[in-house]
Write an enzyme that holds these catalytic residues in place. Structure first.
Site, PDB file in Angstrom:
ATOM      1  N   GLU A  85      44.294  43.199  40.271  1.00  0.00           N
ATOM      2  CA  GLU A  85      44.147  44.119  39.037  1.00  0.00           C
ATOM      3  C   GLU A  85      43.043  45.123  39.306  1.00  0.00           C
ATOM      4  O   GLU A  85      41.951  44.727  39.559  1.00  0.00           O
ATOM      5  CB  GLU A  85      44.008  43.149  37.922  1.00  0.00           C
ATOM      6  CG  GLU A  85      44.348  44.093  36.715  1.00  0.00           C
ATOM      7  CD  GLU A  85      44.194  43.148  35.627  1.00  0.00           C
ATOM      8  OE1 GLU A  85      44.725  41.856  35.308  1.00  0.00           O
ATOM      9  OE2 GLU A  85      43.617  43.431  34.391  1.00  0.00           O
ATOM     10  N   LYS A 275      42.703  35.234  29.109  1.00  0.00           N
ATOM     11  CA  LYS A 275      43.216  35.818  30.126  1.00  0.00           C
ATOM     12  C   LYS A 275      42.182  36.724  31.014  1.00  0.00           C
ATOM     13  O   LYS A 275      41.918  36.743  32.266  1.00  0.00           O
ATOM     14  CB  LYS A 275      44.402  36.538  29.867  1.00  0.00           C
ATOM     15  CG  LYS A 275      45.071  37.174  31.250  1.00  0.00           C
ATOM     16  CD  LYS A 275      44.886  38.397  31.635  1.00  0.00           C
ATOM     17  CE  LYS A 275      45.630  38.866  32.863  1.00  0.00           C
ATOM     18  NZ  LYS A 275      45.181  40.247  33.527  1.00  0.00           N
ATOM     19  N   ASP A 291      41.350  25.941  44.152  1.00  0.00           N
ATOM     20  CA  ASP A 291      42.548  25.669  43.710  1.00  0.00           C
ATOM     21  C   ASP A 291      42.826  26.431  42.479  1.00  0.00           C
ATOM     22  O   ASP A 291      42.446  25.888  41.187  1.00  0.00           O
ATOM     23  CB  ASP A 291      43.050  24.427  43.567  1.00  0.00           C
ATOM     24  CG  ASP A 291      44.516  24.099  43.067  1.00  0.00           C
ATOM     25  OD1 ASP A 291      45.095  25.059  42.495  1.00  0.00           O
ATOM     26  OD2 ASP A 291      44.876  22.986  43.341  1.00  0.00           O
ATOM     27  N   HIS A 388      40.448  51.420  32.295  1.00  0.00           N
ATOM     28  CA  HIS A 388      41.859  50.986  33.064  1.00  0.00           C
ATOM     29  C   HIS A 388      42.598  51.703  33.571  1.00  0.00           C
ATOM     30  O   HIS A 388      42.909  51.583  34.908  1.00  0.00           O
ATOM     31  CB  HIS A 388      42.836  50.040  31.756  1.00  0.00           C
ATOM     32  CG  HIS A 388      43.270  48.884  32.286  1.00  0.00           C
ATOM     33  ND1 HIS A 388      42.521  47.605  32.232  1.00  0.00           N
ATOM     34  CD2 HIS A 388      44.635  48.348  32.799  1.00  0.00           C
ATOM     35  CE1 HIS A 388      43.416  46.707  32.688  1.00  0.00           C
ATOM     36  NE2 HIS A 388      44.703  47.128  33.014  1.00  0.00           N
TER      37      HIS A 388
HETATM   38  C1  MEV Z   1      43.408  42.487  31.356  1.00  0.00           C
HETATM   39  O1  MEV Z   1      43.580  42.024  32.330  1.00  0.00           O
HETATM   40  C2  MEV Z   1      42.373  41.774  30.470  1.00  0.00           C
HETATM   41  C3  MEV Z   1      42.224  42.344  28.934  1.00  0.00           C
HETATM   42  O2  MEV Z   1      43.533  42.224  28.234  1.00  0.00           O
HETATM   43  C4  MEV Z   1      41.374  41.042  28.362  1.00  0.00           C
HETATM   44  C5  MEV Z   1      41.192  41.179  26.974  1.00  0.00           C
HETATM   45  O3  MEV Z   1      42.029  41.729  26.074  1.00  0.00           O
HETATM   46  O4  MEV Z   1      40.097  40.754  26.353  1.00  0.00           O
HETATM   47  C6  MEV Z   1      41.580  43.482  28.636  1.00  0.00           C
END
Ligand code: MEV
Length: 433
Positions: A85, A275, A291, A388
């Protein structure tokens, strides 16, 4: 629809590729080039990778990046991260730099206990089983000495074995619930070998004294390790949060805390919030040959331990001090498994100055906290898309096979223009007119 193939695993790599090309691809030459161009010309290195798994046909690359300037417990680290990513390593580096002059990260390992279970059924009276277990327990432990000797010498081994009655949840279901200290090893093989030996001894002894009323179902470690915990934290006076993109630190701190509180109460947000944490954690776990599926499963179970899925990070503002922390279970190893085999794993561990498993737990937790800090900071200030899409720009340019000149022109152009997929396509088309 193709006929099933038998004996596929026995074919050579070239034969496997040929079968795939003949069976699935119309442009065989192109597909063959794709697969074979990733073969390493160093035969020994290639063989090493081929033998990691069954039916290897080629290598699947992921970038290995590094995020420097991580100050953890007053020591500087450059953290290796394997991830696809685009914005993750940049975000980690930014967070590291942000906290570098604000006290850095503090991390501590709270506990290191691993868990394994022998699941079995028993149809007799519980008191008899309990009596039998208490009499056989020393034998369960002594039957594993051939497995545990080395680990014991280094200070680890079996911590305890408990008998657990689970018949309220499932008819006739009982467990041996065993706890282990596996030191610098993740310990999966050690634990599973001990468990299988417990199961064998338990069954043999039960057959002698419990009239065949006990049957083993399975023996396996648990990837849920709520007592293998690490905590990482950052904190500073609110006024010190002031920076290029934080002009009003009090407002920022309140909004940041509100964003974390939302993730604490709202599972839809908590999953995405976590995430973001796992973006940092998985990348280091993967780079260091650990792992990541085990870590993922254990971490999310921990996030739901009270019945509701919730945030793994927390934020507090006390006496004008901003505090942000994570507490997570991490079963990691710095010896055994891929750590002694994969050359880039060895490189990554050396980069981290050959950490103990405890040190690695701290580094990984910090990477998760840093990633979450960067994400929530962006979300509550500029929004996530600005950074991003800037990072994603190069992917879009590559997708449209931009030349180096086109790339450099468009990167300059998008320093002052908003990056969207359509804006990039339009800009490429304009240049090419
Ligand atoms: C993207 O990989 C992760 C985010 O969505 C985490 C978040 O929203 O805190 C930017």
């Amino acid at each position: 629809m193709y006929n099933p193939i038998s004996g596929f695993s026995k074919l050579s790599k070239t034969e496997k590729v040929k079968w795939l090309l003949d069976t699935y691809f119309t442009n065989k030459d192109q597909a063959e080039t794709l697969v074979t161009q990733y073969w390493n010309s160093d035969q020994k290195l290639q063989k090493l990778h081929d033998e990691f798994i069954e039916n290897t046909i080629t290598n699947y690359y992921l970038p290995l990046g590094v995020a420097p300037n991580f100050k953890i417990n007053n020591q500087l680290y450059t953290i290796p991260m394997a991830i696809e990513e685009s914005s993750v390593v940049a975000a980690a580096s930014k967070a590291a730099k942000f906290w570098l002059n604000r006290g850095g990260f503090k991390a501590e390992v709270i506990s290191t206990e691993k868990i394994g279970q022998v699941h079995f059924t028993y149809t007799g009276n519980f008191e008899n089983l309990e009596r039998f277990f208490n009499s056989v327990k020393p034998q369960l432990i002594s039957s594993t000495t051939h497995i545990t000797n080395n680990m014991k010498r280094r200070g680890g081994g079996i911590l305890d074995i408990e008998l657990r009655n689970k018949t309220e949840e499932l008819k006739d279901y009982y467990q041996l619930h065993a706890t282990f200290e596996t030191l610098d090893a993740m310990g999966a093989n050690f634990i599973n070998s001990c468990l299988e030996q417990f199961a064998e001894t338990l069954k043999n002894e039960a057959d002698k004294s419990l009239n065949g009323q006990l049957d083993i179902v399975m023996s396996i470690l648990s990837n849920y390790v709520p007592n293998c915990l690490v905590r990482a934290e950052v904190s500073c006076p609110i006024s010190e949060l002031k920076s290029k993109d934080i002009s009003k630190p009090e407002l920022f701190a309140l909004k940041f805390k509100q964003a974390v509180s939302i993730a604490e109460v709202e599972p839809y947000r908590a999953v995405t919030h976590n995430k973001g944490i796992m973006n940092g954690i998985d990348a280091v776990v993967l780079a260091t040959g650990n792992d990541f599926r085990a870590v993922e499963a254990g971490v999310h179970a921990y996030a739901a331990r009270n019945g509701n899925y919730t945030s793994l990070t927390h934020c507090a503002i006390d006496d004008d001090v901003f505090k942000f922390w994570v507490e997570i279970p991490l079963a990691l190893g710095t010896v055994g498994g891929l750590t002694n085999l994969h050359p880039l794993v060895k490189f990554s561990l050396e980069l981290l100055e050959n950490p103990s498993a405890k040190d690695l737990m701290k580094v990984v937790a910090v990477a998760g906290l840093a990633q979450n800090f960067a994400a929530v900071k962006s979300l509550t200030t500029t929004g996530i898309q600005e950074g991003h899409m800037k990072m994603h720009l190069i992917n879009i340019l590559n997708q449209y096979e931009a030349t180096e000149n086109e790339k450099s022109e468009l990167i300059t152009y998008f320093k002052t223009n908003v990056v969207t997929h359509s804006a990039v396509v339009e800009a490429i088309e304009n240049i090419r007119k």
